[in-house]
Design a protein around this motif. Structure first.
Motif, PDB file in Angstrom:
ATOM      1  N   ASP A  54       0.849  -1.191   0.000  1.00 27.21           N
ATOM      2  CA  ASP A  54       0.000   0.000   0.000  1.00 27.21           C
ATOM      3  C   ASP A  54       0.890   1.249   0.000  1.00 27.21           C
ATOM      4  OD1 ASP A  54      -2.234  -1.578   0.076  1.00 27.21           O
ATOM      5  OD2 ASP A  54      -2.351  -1.547   2.287  1.00 27.21           O
ATOM      6  N   PRO A  55       0.457   2.268  -0.712  1.00 26.81           N
ATOM      7  CA  PRO A  55       1.279   3.492  -0.760  1.00 26.81           C
ATOM      8  C   PRO A  55       1.423   4.100   0.638  1.00 26.81           C
ATOM      9  CG  PRO A  55      -0.905   3.902  -1.657  1.00 26.81           C
ATOM     10  CD  PRO A  55      -0.801   2.417  -1.456  1.00 26.81           C
ATOM     11  N   THR A  56       2.592   4.649   0.894  1.00 25.87           N
ATOM     12  CA  THR A  56       2.875   5.273   2.199  1.00 25.87           C
ATOM     13  C   THR A  56       2.831   6.794   2.048  1.00 25.87           C
ATOM     14  OG1 THR A  56       4.302   3.409   2.806  1.00 25.87           O
ATOM     15  CG2 THR A  56       4.541   5.450   4.075  1.00 25.87           C
ATOM     16  N   TYR A  57       2.138   7.407   2.958  1.00 25.03           N
ATOM     17  CA  TYR A  57       2.040   8.869   2.934  1.00 25.03           C
ATOM     18  C   TYR A  57       2.681   9.436   4.206  1.00 25.03           C
ATOM     19  CZ  TYR A  57      -1.235   7.996  -0.845  1.00 25.03           C
ATOM     20  OH  TYR A  57      -1.801   7.568  -2.013  1.00 25.03           O
ATOM     21  N   TYR A  58       3.118  10.659   4.054  1.00 23.35           N
ATOM     22  CA  TYR A  58       3.850  11.284   5.158  1.00 23.35           C
ATOM     23  C   TYR A  58       3.232  12.655   5.479  1.00 23.35           C
ATOM     24  CZ  TYR A  58       7.157   7.694   3.713  1.00 23.35           C
ATOM     25  OH  TYR A  58       7.735   6.495   3.383  1.00 23.35           O
ATOM     26  N   THR A  80      -0.709  16.680   5.572  1.00 25.89           N
ATOM     27  CA  THR A  80      -0.653  15.209   5.651  1.00 25.89           C
ATOM     28  C   THR A  80      -0.852  14.611   4.265  1.00 25.89           C
ATOM     29  OG1 THR A  80      -3.007  15.123   6.158  1.00 25.89           O
ATOM     30  CG2 THR A  80      -1.487  15.211   8.030  1.00 25.89           C
ATOM     31  N   ASP A  81      -0.750  13.273   4.205  1.00 25.02           N
ATOM     32  CA  ASP A  81      -0.926  12.535   2.950  1.00 25.02           C
ATOM     33  C   ASP A  81       0.029  13.023   1.859  1.00 25.02           C
ATOM     34  OD1 ASP A  81      -2.934  11.070   4.175  1.00 25.02           O
ATOM     35  OD2 ASP A  81      -4.510  12.415   3.450  1.00 25.02           O
ATOM     36  N   LEU A  82       1.254  13.257   2.267  1.00 23.21           N
ATOM     37  CA  LEU A  82       2.269  13.697   1.301  1.00 23.21           C
ATOM     38  C   LEU A  82       3.055  12.475   0.846  1.00 23.21           C
ATOM     39  CD1 LEU A  82       3.588  16.902   3.131  1.00 23.21           C
ATOM     40  CD2 LEU A  82       1.830  16.751   1.364  1.00 23.21           C
ATOM     41  N   ALA A  83       3.174  12.316  -0.453  1.00 25.24           N
ATOM     42  CA  ALA A  83       3.905  11.178  -1.009  1.00 25.24           C
ATOM     43  C   ALA A  83       5.402  11.392  -0.856  1.00 25.24           C
ATOM     44  CB  ALA A  83       3.539  10.990  -2.481  1.00 25.24           C
ATOM     45  N   ASP A  84       6.114  10.304  -0.891  1.00 24.65           N
ATOM     46  CA  ASP A  84       7.570  10.379  -0.800  1.00 24.65           C
ATOM     47  C   ASP A  84       8.105  11.207  -1.970  1.00 24.65           C
ATOM     48  OD1 ASP A  84      10.077   9.922   0.175  1.00 24.65           O
ATOM     49  OD2 ASP A  84      10.316   7.985  -0.841  1.00 24.65           O
ATOM     50  N   GLY A  85       9.019  12.124  -1.661  1.00 25.10           N
ATOM     51  CA  GLY A  85       9.575  13.001  -2.690  1.00 25.10           C
ATOM     52  C   GLY A  85       8.895  14.363  -2.756  1.00 25.10           C
ATOM     53  N   TYR A  86       7.848  14.561  -1.980  1.00 23.99           N
ATOM     54  CA  TYR A  86       7.158  15.859  -1.991  1.00 23.99           C
ATOM     55  C   TYR A  86       8.101  16.948  -1.479  1.00 23.99           C
ATOM     56  CZ  TYR A  86       3.875  19.567  -0.747  1.00 23.99           C
ATOM     57  OH  TYR A  86       3.241  20.772  -0.625  1.00 23.99           O
ATOM     58  N   SER A  87       8.025  18.156  -2.066  1.00 21.41           N
ATOM     59  CA  SER A  87       8.868  19.278  -1.640  1.00 21.41           C
ATOM     60  C   SER A  87       8.089  20.587  -1.768  1.00 21.41           C
ATOM     61  CB  SER A  87      10.165  19.349  -2.464  1.00 21.41           C
ATOM     62  OG  SER A  87       9.864  19.609  -3.823  1.00 21.41           O
ATOM     63  N   GLU A  88       8.398  21.513  -0.879  1.00 26.59           N
ATOM     64  CA  GLU A  88       7.739  22.826  -0.874  1.00 26.59           C
ATOM     65  C   GLU A  88       8.587  23.789  -0.057  1.00 26.59           C
ATOM     66  OE1 GLU A  88       3.523  24.958   0.565  1.00 26.59           O
ATOM     67  OE2 GLU A  88       3.948  22.844   1.037  1.00 26.59           O
ATOM     68  N   ASN A  89       8.621  25.076  -0.482  1.00 30.77           N
ATOM     69  CA  ASN A  89       9.325  26.105   0.274  1.00 30.77           C
ATOM     70  C   ASN A  89       8.285  26.977   0.986  1.00 30.77           C
ATOM     71  OD1 ASN A  89      11.974  27.433   0.875  1.00 30.77           O
ATOM     72  ND2 ASN A  89      10.974  29.194  -0.069  1.00 30.77           N
ATOM     73  N   VAL A  90       8.344  27.001   2.317  1.00 30.60           N
ATOM     74  CA  VAL A  90       7.354  27.726   3.120  1.00 30.60           C
ATOM     75  C   VAL A  90       8.008  28.960   3.717  1.00 30.60           C
ATOM     76  CG1 VAL A  90       5.759  27.597   5.056  1.00 30.60           C
ATOM     77  CG2 VAL A  90       6.193  25.566   3.657  1.00 30.60           C
ATOM     78  N   THR A  91       7.453  30.142   3.418  1.00 29.04           N
ATOM     79  CA  THR A  91       7.986  31.411   3.945  1.00 29.04           C
ATOM     80  C   THR A  91       7.498  31.613   5.371  1.00 29.04           C
ATOM     81  OG1 THR A  91       7.996  32.360   1.726  1.00 29.04           O
ATOM     82  CG2 THR A  91       8.122  33.908   3.581  1.00 29.04           C
ATOM     83  N   ILE A 109       9.964  15.651   1.636  1.00 26.38           N
ATOM     84  CA  ILE A 109       9.578  14.338   2.162  1.00 26.38           C
ATOM     85  C   ILE A 109      10.520  13.288   1.558  1.00 26.38           C
ATOM     86  CG2 ILE A 109       7.753  12.611   2.308  1.00 26.38           C
ATOM     87  CD1 ILE A 109       7.249  15.148   3.920  1.00 26.38           C
ATOM     88  N   SER A 110      11.242  12.637   2.422  1.00 28.36           N
ATOM     89  CA  SER A 110      12.199  11.625   1.960  1.00 28.36           C
ATOM     90  C   SER A 110      12.057  10.369   2.826  1.00 28.36           C
ATOM     91  CB  SER A 110      13.626  12.173   2.018  1.00 28.36           C
ATOM     92  OG  SER A 110      14.559  11.206   1.567  1.00 28.36           O
ATOM     93  N   GLY A 111      10.952   9.671   2.623  1.00 27.98           N
ATOM     94  CA  GLY A 111      10.716   8.433   3.332  1.00 27.98           C
ATOM     95  C   GLY A 111      10.413   8.587   4.798  1.00 27.98           C
ATOM     96  N   ALA A 112      10.058   9.783   5.238  1.00 28.73           N
ATOM     97  CA  ALA A 112       9.742  10.007   6.658  1.00 28.73           C
ATOM     98  C   ALA A 112       8.970  11.314   6.798  1.00 28.73           C
ATOM     99  CB  ALA A 112      11.016  10.050   7.496  1.00 28.73           C
ATOM    100  N   ASP A 113       8.316  11.435   7.954  1.00 31.16           N
ATOM    101  CA  ASP A 113       7.616  12.694   8.233  1.00 31.16           C
ATOM    102  C   ASP A 113       8.640  13.827   8.383  1.00 31.16           C
ATOM    103  OD1 ASP A 113       5.189  11.387   8.193  1.00 31.16           O
ATOM    104  OD2 ASP A 113       5.188  11.033  10.376  1.00 31.16           O
ATOM    105  N   PHE A 114       8.185  15.041   8.078  1.00 27.14           N
ATOM    106  CA  PHE A 114       9.063  16.223   8.156  1.00 27.14           C
ATOM    107  C   PHE A 114       8.558  17.144   9.256  1.00 27.14           C
ATOM    108  CE2 PHE A 114      10.075  20.603   7.199  1.00 27.14           C
ATOM    109  CZ  PHE A 114      11.425  20.550   6.909  1.00 27.14           C
TER     110      PHE A 114
END
Length: 226
Positions: A54-58, A80-91, A109-114
């Motif tokens: 099953d897909p893993t979300y972070y 939540t529900d972020l797939a592995d590899g998700y990226s975003e810059n938050v000001t 997101i690299s295989g773990a919660d951020f």
């Protein structure tokens, strides 16, 4: 495995069957359509079906706090529900009077919660005192006026003569009598020697002189006594 036993039998392309838990891979010989002229054996090869997990979300969380345990400075960023590899810059949120230690946070997101924390520190307030004003020079006092010495006005002297102080009237001078000859007529009336008016005038002048002398004598005597 499928077996055909009829000679000179024309057959269509063979469709490989399905096997639970396996996926068709290949056949030997080919499964294409043809004519069966003798015994023919075709082998079909299957591979186990791979198990797809099953897909893993972070999740990603950013908290904003004040330095020194001052509490929450801004609403928490949470996804939540972020797939592995998700990226975003938050000001980071701007708060007046405070400086954030991170102006922005790069969420990856690299295989773990951020998770990340942004801390706000109060800005130092530098108070610059007003320059000391230069004191104004004290005004030069006006010179004191030279006192004017007023001379005493002469006092009005009132002399009260007592009975004993009444000076005797001076005797009126006797003028030489005018000699008029019998033959001559006088141009104007000639006062007679001892005329009453002349004697009174001379008496008044003499009395004034005596009164002045007495007043002067008494004033000098009073000044000497003081």
């Amino acid at each position: 495995e499928t077996t055909y036993t009829y000679p000179n039998f024309d057959y269509e392309a063979i469709v490989p069957g399905t096997i639970s838990g396996y996926d068709y891979d290949s056949a030997d010989p080919s499964l294409e359509a043809g004519t069966l002229t003798g015994d023919k054996t075709i082998k079909l090869y299957y591979n186990p079906t791979p198990v797809v997990p099953d897909p893993t979300y972070y999740s990603a969380t950013i908290t904003y706090v004040y330095a020194g345990g001052g509490g929450t400075a801004a609403p928490t960023y949470s996804k939540t529900d972020l797939a592995d590899g998700y990226s975003e810059n938050v000001t980071s949120t701007t708060i007046a009077g405070y400086t954030a230690d991170k102006t922005s946070v790069s969420v990856v997101i690299s295989g773990a919660d951020f998770s990340a924390t942004v801390t706000y520190t109060a800005n130092r307030i530098i108070i610059i005192p007003d320059p000391t004003p230069t004191p104004s020079p004290e005004p030069t006092p006006d010179p004191e006026p030279t006192p004017v010495i007023e001379e005493d006005e002469p006092e009005e002297v009132v002399v009260i003569l007592e009975d004993d102080d009444t000076p005797p009237l001076a005797a009126a001078p006797v003028e030489d009598p005018a000699i008029i000859l019998d033959d001559e007529t006088p141009l104007a009336a000639v006062p007679k020697t001892g005329d009453a008016d002349s004697i009174a005038a001379l008496g008044i002048l003499s009395a004034a002189a005596v009164v002045g002398a007495i007043a002067l004598f008494r004033r000098r005597r009073d000044e000497s006594a003081d």
